[in-house]
Motif scaffolding. Structure first.
Motif, short mmCIF file in Angstrom:
data_model
loop_
_atom_site.label_atom_id
_atom_site.label_comp_id
_atom_site.label_asym_id
_atom_site.label_seq_id
_atom_site.Cartn_x
_atom_site.Cartn_y
_atom_site.Cartn_z
N GLY A 45 0.88 -1.14 0.07
CA GLY A 45 -0.17 0.11 0.16
C GLY A 45 0.78 1.23 0.01
N TRP A 46 2.23 1.10 0.08
CA TRP A 46 3.07 2.17 0.00
C TRP A 46 3.10 3.05 -1.50
CZ3 TRP A 46 7.94 3.33 3.47
CH2 TRP A 46 7.43 3.23 4.74
N SER A 47 3.50 4.28 -1.50
CA SER A 47 3.33 4.87 -2.89
C SER A 47 4.62 4.71 -3.61
CB SER A 47 3.06 6.23 -2.80
OG SER A 47 4.08 6.91 -1.94
N GLY A 48 4.66 5.06 -4.88
CA GLY A 48 5.97 4.48 -5.67
C GLY A 48 7.23 5.03 -5.24
N THR A 49 7.26 6.34 -4.89
CA THR A 49 8.52 6.83 -4.52
C THR A 49 9.49 6.03 -3.40
OG1 THR A 49 7.87 9.11 -5.47
CG2 THR A 49 9.66 9.27 -4.23
N PRO A 50 8.88 6.09 -2.16
CA PRO A 50 9.55 5.56 -1.29
C PRO A 50 9.85 3.89 -1.64
CG PRO A 50 7.29 5.72 -0.52
CD PRO A 50 7.57 6.58 -1.73
N LEU A 51 9.00 3.37 -2.06
CA LEU A 51 8.96 1.74 -2.71
C LEU A 51 10.25 1.62 -3.57
CD1 LEU A 51 5.71 0.17 -2.89
CD2 LEU A 51 7.18 -0.12 -0.97
N ALA A 52 10.26 2.87 -4.39
CA ALA A 52 11.36 2.63 -5.51
C ALA A 52 12.67 2.89 -4.89
CB ALA A 52 11.23 3.96 -6.64
N ALA A 53 12.69 3.81 -3.69
CA ALA A 53 14.04 3.98 -2.84
C ALA A 53 14.28 2.82 -2.28
CB ALA A 53 13.79 5.26 -2.10
N ILE A 54 13.51 2.21 -1.57
CA ILE A 54 13.77 0.92 -0.87
C ILE A 54 14.33 -0.06 -1.76
CG2 ILE A 54 12.64 -0.69 0.43
CD1 ILE A 54 10.74 1.51 1.73
N ALA A 55 13.79 -0.45 -3.10
CA ALA A 55 14.08 -1.37 -3.99
C ALA A 55 15.37 -1.19 -4.48
CB ALA A 55 13.19 -1.53 -5.14
N SER A 56 15.95 0.05 -4.37
CA SER A 56 17.22 0.26 -5.12
C SER A 56 18.54 0.00 -4.11
CB SER A 56 17.46 1.93 -5.56
OG SER A 56 17.44 2.74 -4.14
N ALA A 57 17.99 -0.31 -2.83
CA ALA A 57 19.05 -0.89 -1.93
C ALA A 57 20.21 -1.70 -2.36
CB ALA A 57 18.75 -0.83 -0.59
N PRO A 58 21.29 -1.65 -2.28
CA PRO A 58 22.13 -2.98 -2.68
C PRO A 58 21.94 -3.99 -1.54
CG PRO A 58 23.53 -0.86 -2.49
CD PRO A 58 22.07 -0.69 -2.28
N GLU A 59 21.79 -3.50 -0.40
CA GLU A 59 21.89 -4.47 0.95
C GLU A 59 21.14 -3.63 1.98
OE1 GLU A 59 24.98 -6.93 3.46
OE2 GLU A 59 25.53 -5.09 2.70
N TRP A 60 20.29 -4.59 2.69
CA TRP A 60 19.92 -4.00 3.99
C TRP A 60 20.43 -4.77 5.07
CZ3 TRP A 60 16.84 0.21 4.35
CH2 TRP A 60 16.12 0.68 3.21
N LEU A 61 20.53 -3.88 6.32
CA LEU A 61 21.36 -4.62 7.33
C LEU A 61 20.17 -4.23 8.72
CD1 LEU A 61 24.81 -3.02 7.54
CD2 LEU A 61 24.08 -5.42 7.00
N LYS A 62 19.84 -5.45 9.18
CA LYS A 62 18.76 -5.57 10.04
C LYS A 62 19.41 -5.23 11.57
CE LYS A 62 16.31 -9.34 10.94
NZ LYS A 62 15.69 -10.53 10.95
N TRP A 63 18.89 -4.24 12.32
CA TRP A 63 19.27 -3.98 13.65
C TRP A 63 17.84 -4.32 14.65
CZ3 TRP A 63 23.79 -1.23 15.36
CH2 TRP A 63 24.89 -1.07 14.43
N PRO A 64 18.36 -4.85 15.94
CA PRO A 64 17.37 -4.87 16.83
C PRO A 64 17.19 -3.63 17.52
CG PRO A 64 19.11 -6.10 17.65
CD PRO A 64 19.63 -5.60 16.23
N MET A 65 16.09 -3.18 17.96
CA MET A 65 15.86 -1.89 18.85
C MET A 65 15.67 -2.15 20.22
SD MET A 65 13.68 0.94 17.10
CE MET A 65 13.66 1.18 15.14
N PHE A 66 16.61 -2.09 21.11
CA PHE A 66 16.41 -2.10 22.40
C PHE A 66 16.51 -1.02 23.23
CE2 PHE A 66 17.87 -6.44 21.32
CZ PHE A 66 17.15 -7.26 22.05
N VAL A 67 15.73 -0.71 24.44
CA VAL A 67 15.72 0.33 24.93
C VAL A 67 15.64 -0.14 26.68
CG1 VAL A 67 14.08 1.83 23.53
CG2 VAL A 67 13.10 0.48 25.29
#
Ligand code: FAD
Length: 395
Positions: free
Chosen positions: A253-275
């Motif tokens: 349901g996201w629009s084209g511009t942010p999805l296109a930016a996301i798709a162009s990433a060569p790699e995504w690194l995943k980080w846990p969020m702790f507080v």
């Protein structure tokens, strides 16, 4: 027990943003310090960081050289990720300079770390790499520390060793650490991943349960993206193996511009969020700073800034208590506590605003649209304005 002969140095565990900041501030205030870092060398984490004026006014005072690597984005755009609508534009560059007296910068974390390290070295701060702190015994008169197989007697210990602080456990401090129920995905994008009009801006895309923020780094030659998704962090590689499928399911349901930016990433690194939940942050001759004391959600882009403020405030407190370390640490906790927990609470609230579900997201969008960009910036005076004319510890 009494600790025998100490060399009068303040030992700092960790050469991250907090550790190097406190080393610089304490050294500039005339204290003798030594930094011990677990890693063998400075880690080049390929991700960006925003440094609001509450940080840059301190970095400027320390003569830190960020020029060349940092970018000063013109505006902060607030957008709805689903419709793509621009809700409002905050005048970041002129606003920060005029209203707060210092710039709002975006840069690679590695560039910030390098600049802090270079300044610490210039000030002759001894920094030992490959030197994990593995034991602490605190007593009247000092702190006995085991570092990389050696025994060291310091006047005090500053625990700047991050969210998973080993020093906390060694000193029997056990604050409550919990998951923020969200995962941060980080990537560096090519410049053309975003439209030309957005390349010199911080752009924040909000949607139920997730948001994307992107901004320029490396002198404006690349774009840093952080995608925060409400989810449970899993250690297995299953999702990592099929990131595009996972992201397209979560961002439906996201629009084209942010999805296109996301798709162009060569790699995504995943980080846990702790507080970390509110606690006192130290006792006697042991003081925690940065994430080791008050790791918070990243939604106000201020966790690292708080680490910088901590460093500056620690030096002020010790100086005000005329070098009496126990009193100085006490004063530091009293003066810093309200500020850091206020920022932590506001960051959590901001996460709710970014990620809220219908109908609240419609109300949010209307409220943002019918305000002015300058008014929205003014609402952050309490965050960015601290320390403009006075010592940073004033909250
Ligand atoms: C997705 C995301 C985005 C963020 N964006 C921003 C932002 O835009 N702006 C901002 O201000 N903040 C931001 N933050 C927060 C910021 O990254 C942290 O608050 C900051 O890095 C904390 O710095 P620190 O020095 O306290 O801890 P760390 O950076 O974790 O450093 C701790 C250091 O201690 C060392 N160490 C660990 N154990 C030992 C030991 N036993 N002995 C010696 N050394 C040890 C580690 O190797 C490390 O070098 C963000 C956070 C996340 C998750």
């Amino acid at each position: 027990m009494r600790i025998g002969q100490t060399n009068g140095q303040i030992a700092i565990a960790g050469a991250g943003i907090a550790g190097l900041s406190s080393a610089i501030a304490l050294k500039l205030a005339g204290y003798s310090v030594a930094v011990f870092e677990r890693e063998r060398e400075l880690r080049e984490v390929g991700a960006g960081i925003q440094m609001g004026p509450h940080a840059t006014r301190i970095l400027e005072r320390w003569d830190l050289d960020l020029l060349g690597s940092a970018v000063e984005p013109e505006v902060l755009e607030l957008r709805n990720a689903q419709s793509g609508t621009l809700l409002n534009t905050l005048p970041l560059k002129p606003g920060a300079r005029v209203r707060y007296g210092s710039p709002y910068l975006t840069l690679l974390r590695a560039d910030l770390q390098k600049a802090l390290l270079a300044r610490a070295k210039e000030l002759d701060v001894p920094i030992e790499y490959g030197a994990p702190v593995t034991g602490v015994e605190v007593a009247e008169g000092g702190a006995a520390i085991d570092v990389g197989g050696e025994h060291f007697c310091a006047a005090a210990l500053v625990g700047a060793d991050g969210i998973n602080s080993a020093v906390r456990g060694l000193g029997n401090f056990h604050p409550r650490r919990y998951s923020a129920q969200a995962v941060a995905w980080r990537a560096l994008l090519p410049l053309d991943a975003v439209p030309v009009s957005m390349r010199n801006s911080i752009v924040l895309w909000m949607s139920p349960g997730a948001h994307l923020v992107h901004y320029p780094v490396s002198g404006g030659t690349r774009i840093n993206a952080v995608l925060a998704i409400e989810d449970i962090y899993r250690m297995d590689r299953e999702e990592q193996g099929n990131v595009p499928a996972y992201l397209s399911r979560r961002l439906e349901g996201w629009s084209g511009t942010p999805l296109a930016a996301i798709a162009s990433a060569p790699e995504w690194l995943k980080w846990p969020m702790f507080v970390i939940e509110k606690w006192q942050g130290g006792e006697g001759r042991v003081q925690f700073i940065g994430d080791a004391w008050h790791a918070m959600r990243p939604y106000l882009a201020s966790g690292g800034v708080m680490a910088i403020e901590d460093g500056a405030a620690l030096a002020v407190s010790l100086t005000e208590s005329r070098g009496d370390i126990v009193d100085g640490f006490k004063l530091f906790r009293r003066s810093r506590g309200p500020r850091v927990w206020q920022v932590a609470r506001a960051s959590a609230k901001m996460g709710w605003v970014y990620h809220c579900q219908a109908p609240f997201n419609t109300i949010r969008d209307l409220a943002i649209r019918f305000s002015s960009g300058s008014r929205l910036l003014e609402r952050r005076d309490w965050l960015y304005g601290v320390g403009r004319d006075t010592a940073v510890r004033k909250s």
